[in-house]
Motif scaffolding. Sequence first.
Motif, PDB file in Angstrom:
ATOM      1  N   ALA A 355     -24.030  30.491 -25.800  1.00  0.00           N
ATOM      2  CA  ALA A 355     -24.369  31.906 -26.040  1.00  0.00           C
ATOM      3  C   ALA A 355     -25.700  32.035 -26.774  1.00  0.00           C
ATOM      4  O   ALA A 355     -25.768  32.568 -27.894  1.00  0.00           O
ATOM      5  N   PRO A 356     -26.781  31.555 -26.178  1.00  0.00           N
ATOM      6  CA  PRO A 356     -28.088  31.669 -26.846  1.00  0.00           C
ATOM      7  C   PRO A 356     -28.595  33.113 -26.809  1.00  0.00           C
ATOM      8  O   PRO A 356     -28.130  33.925 -25.999  1.00  0.00           O
ATOM      9  N   ILE A 357     -29.539  33.420 -27.687  1.00  0.00           N
ATOM     10  CA  ILE A 357     -30.216  34.724 -27.637  1.00  0.00           C
ATOM     11  C   ILE A 357     -31.239  34.639 -26.506  1.00  0.00           C
ATOM     12  O   ILE A 357     -32.112  33.767 -26.543  1.00  0.00           O
ATOM     13  N   PRO A 358     -31.166  35.501 -25.488  1.00  0.00           N
ATOM     14  CA  PRO A 358     -32.136  35.416 -24.383  1.00  0.00           C
ATOM     15  C   PRO A 358     -33.575  35.438 -24.901  1.00  0.00           C
ATOM     16  O   PRO A 358     -33.870  36.092 -25.915  1.00  0.00           O
ATOM     17  N   LEU A 359     -34.458  34.714 -24.217  1.00  0.00           N
ATOM     18  CA  LEU A 359     -35.840  34.561 -24.675  1.00  0.00           C
ATOM     19  C   LEU A 359     -36.522  35.901 -24.951  1.00  0.00           C
ATOM     20  O   LEU A 359     -37.143  36.095 -26.001  1.00  0.00           O
ATOM     21  N   ILE A 360     -36.417  36.834 -24.001  1.00  0.00           N
ATOM     22  CA  ILE A 360     -37.107  38.118 -24.154  1.00  0.00           C
ATOM     23  C   ILE A 360     -36.506  38.909 -25.310  1.00  0.00           C
ATOM     24  O   ILE A 360     -37.237  39.509 -26.114  1.00  0.00           O
ATOM     25  N   ASP A 361     -35.169  38.896 -25.420  1.00  0.00           N
ATOM     26  CA  ASP A 361     -34.512  39.573 -26.541  1.00  0.00           C
ATOM     27  C   ASP A 361     -35.016  39.022 -27.872  1.00  0.00           C
ATOM     28  O   ASP A 361     -35.282  39.777 -28.820  1.00  0.00           O
ATOM     29  N   TYR A 362     -35.146  37.691 -27.934  1.00  0.00           N
ATOM     30  CA  TYR A 362     -35.567  37.059 -29.183  1.00  0.00           C
ATOM     31  C   TYR A 362     -36.995  37.466 -29.562  1.00  0.00           C
ATOM     32  O   TYR A 362     -37.278  37.776 -30.725  1.00  0.00           O
ATOM     33  N   VAL A 363     -37.886  37.483 -28.565  1.00  0.00           N
ATOM     34  CA  VAL A 363     -39.274  37.876 -28.838  1.00  0.00           C
ATOM     35  C   VAL A 363     -39.316  39.321 -29.333  1.00  0.00           C
ATOM     36  O   VAL A 363     -39.947  39.628 -30.350  1.00  0.00           O
ATOM     37  N   TYR A 401     -35.719  46.362 -19.494  1.00  0.00           N
ATOM     38  CA  TYR A 401     -35.789  46.400 -20.959  1.00  0.00           C
ATOM     39  C   TYR A 401     -36.223  47.766 -21.513  1.00  0.00           C
ATOM     40  O   TYR A 401     -36.308  47.932 -22.728  1.00  0.00           O
ATOM     41  N   LYS A 402     -36.487  48.725 -20.635  1.00  0.00           N
ATOM     42  CA  LYS A 402     -36.870  50.058 -21.127  1.00  0.00           C
ATOM     43  C   LYS A 402     -35.762  50.664 -21.987  1.00  0.00           C
ATOM     44  O   LYS A 402     -35.995  51.105 -23.117  1.00  0.00           O
ATOM     45  N   THR A 403     -34.555  50.702 -21.437  1.00  0.00           N
ATOM     46  CA  THR A 403     -33.433  51.303 -22.161  1.00  0.00           C
ATOM     47  C   THR A 403     -33.117  50.519 -23.425  1.00  0.00           C
ATOM     48  O   THR A 403     -32.847  51.091 -24.486  1.00  0.00           O
ATOM     49  N   TRP A 404     -33.172  49.166 -23.307  1.00  0.00           N
ATOM     50  CA  TRP A 404     -32.900  48.285 -24.449  1.00  0.00           C
ATOM     51  C   TRP A 404     -33.837  48.621 -25.609  1.00  0.00           C
ATOM     52  O   TRP A 404     -33.409  48.803 -26.749  1.00  0.00           O
ATOM     53  N   LEU A 405     -35.132  48.718 -25.290  1.00  0.00           N
ATOM     54  CA  LEU A 405     -36.132  48.973 -26.324  1.00  0.00           C
ATOM     55  C   LEU A 405     -35.988  50.393 -26.880  1.00  0.00           C
ATOM     56  O   LEU A 405     -36.122  50.614 -28.091  1.00  0.00           O
ATOM     57  N   ALA A 406     -35.697  51.333 -25.993  1.00  0.00           N
ATOM     58  CA  ALA A 406     -35.521  52.722 -26.443  1.00  0.00           C
ATOM     59  C   ALA A 406     -34.360  52.836 -27.433  1.00  0.00           C
ATOM     60  O   ALA A 406     -34.464  53.537 -28.449  1.00  0.00           O
ATOM     61  N   GLN A 407     -33.271  52.141 -27.151  1.00  0.00           N
ATOM     62  CA  GLN A 407     -32.114  52.175 -28.056  1.00  0.00           C
ATOM     63  C   GLN A 407     -32.437  51.531 -29.398  1.00  0.00           C
ATOM     64  O   GLN A 407     -32.062  52.036 -30.457  1.00  0.00           O
ATOM     65  N   LYS A 408     -33.140  50.393 -29.351  1.00  0.00           N
ATOM     66  CA  LYS A 408     -33.488  49.687 -30.591  1.00  0.00           C
ATOM     67  C   LYS A 408     -34.385  50.548 -31.488  1.00  0.00           C
ATOM     68  O   LYS A 408     -34.272  50.519 -32.709  1.00  0.00           O
ATOM     69  N   LEU A 409     -35.306  51.295 -30.843  1.00  0.00           N
ATOM     70  CA  LEU A 409     -36.263  52.094 -31.610  1.00  0.00           C
ATOM     71  C   LEU A 409     -35.775  53.532 -31.812  1.00  0.00           C
ATOM     72  O   LEU A 409     -36.461  54.331 -32.460  1.00  0.00           O
ATOM     73  N   ASN A 410     -34.609  53.843 -31.210  1.00  0.00           N
ATOM     74  CA  ASN A 410     -34.064  55.201 -31.301  1.00  0.00           C
ATOM     75  C   ASN A 410     -35.083  56.225 -30.792  1.00  0.00           C
ATOM     76  O   ASN A 410     -35.389  57.224 -31.441  1.00  0.00           O
TER      77      ASN A 410
END
Length: 566
Positions: A355-363, A401-410
Amino acid sequence: MGNFGANLITQQSIETLKNQLDILEVVSHYIEVKKIGGSYKACCPFHQEKTPSFVLNANKGYFHCFGCGASGDSIKFVMDYEKFNYVEALEKLAQIYNVHLEYTDKIKKNDDFKILDFMNQYYQSMLNNETESYIKERGITLETKVRFELGYAPNNYEIMAHLQRNFINLQDALNVGILGADIENGTKRYYARLTQRLIFPIRSAQNKIIGFGGRTLSNHPAKYINSPQTKFFNKSQVLYGYPQAKETIYRLNEIIITEGYLDVIMLHQAGFNNAVATLGTALTREHLPLLAKNNPKVLLAFDGDNAGMNAAFKAANLLSLANKEGGVVLFDNGLDPADMVKNGEIETLKSLFSAPIPLIDYVLDTILKQFDLKNAVQKDACLKESLAYLHQLSPVIQEEYKTWLAQKLNLPVHLIKTHSTINSIPQNLYPKTKSSQSDFYGLAEKIIIKSILENMSLLDFVLNYLEPQMFHSEKLAYQKLLQGELESSELIGILLDSKIKPQTKESLKQQMIMILYRYYNEQKKSLLQDNSLSLREKSFLLRKLQKYLEDLKKGDLTLYESTSTF
């Protein structure tokens, strides 16, 4: 070509070597080569460029860069890349292809590998009680010790005496990194580079000894020292343990990259036989050709301290931008993989590696942690830095990753303007309010259709990949286009819409990849719900679809070879 010194090697040897040279293999040993259309291309290693202009001709055996003009055969490439003379390039290629060179000089210029093999045997024979105790203390078994050929380098005077007793040419030993040299009163004084150290032989991907690493057993301030760079050894191109791990890497299609010799040794001892390590250096672009072999998933297993996290960030950034799949595993509480194996925490290691942290997620996560997201100015700077990274990835990945980033940054999704949005879709067409995926893909479909209407020679190219069922909102328009009904209202509407800009063939590929990804991702979801297939058939098709989707993510426009009932 500057063949000075080639008379040291027999002409027959040179011809034997030349007959085995393959320009694709040789260049791929150093840099990443991709097949683009019918050509093999790469970014030129001899000047800075982002668009590949370095072309290989496999049939004729030469390379040429249309950017800087560099050209030649396999030997010339090695000379230019390694900064070798002609003989050194021949010797390097002989090592890669495992070809024995015959020398005309009876004394021979040198026999580097024999010296390195000779020293490897010597170091192993010098293991003493203190070293054996250290090896046992680290939890290394006898079998592992033998497999990784651990040895011991004694005092300087003992090593020098051994070399002289066996009539080893000291200059040759210097050339391969066994010795160093100082000049005292005009006289060269040789000395052993590695002394009073546990020795780790370093082998090339072709399993030849090319250098040694040494861990101090005498509290020397430099805990680890490697052989210096030689014509055979460049630590930025080598991964320790690769020959022992190669077979498992190919079988599992996965490689674990750690930070040290002992991590590799202990992971192998615990059954993680796909583990390798960088040699006291960060992962670099020069490692990528080795990682391109069979293109395995890359797991970065680094320490959880600041240095380890920083190294993991740089490596994850490098690998993700090189379209590699993989993830990051960090070890906390001061432990490392070697400690965990010694402590018997094998199941914990298995869980971490599964269960590694995916490369892009980690960056992206690392970038986000550098900013105070409660501060509007900081959040804006964070968004800019995140997008600067994201824009270097393929359009499909950016969209994911658009939605992912939007959620992280609210933030609302429409503020995350991806590269595909910016470059492929006119700004005035992009919705100012929250847009749905169907709107976005509908625009892509219109762009494809308009591009064909403006340049009918593109029709065969697009039709080779896209079938009508792959279109959603513009399916009818695409069908009319294929039927030649160019005066239909659907097509005229698209043709007359000045806001939709036609694309060149190269730019159109990105739109087509997005349509293909959506279609086959939907097929994958349907397959998961299909109960008419056996588990074996379903697993086979899922793996096949997943591989194809991963290729599309990397920006590779290829055909899906269907073996299913889709």
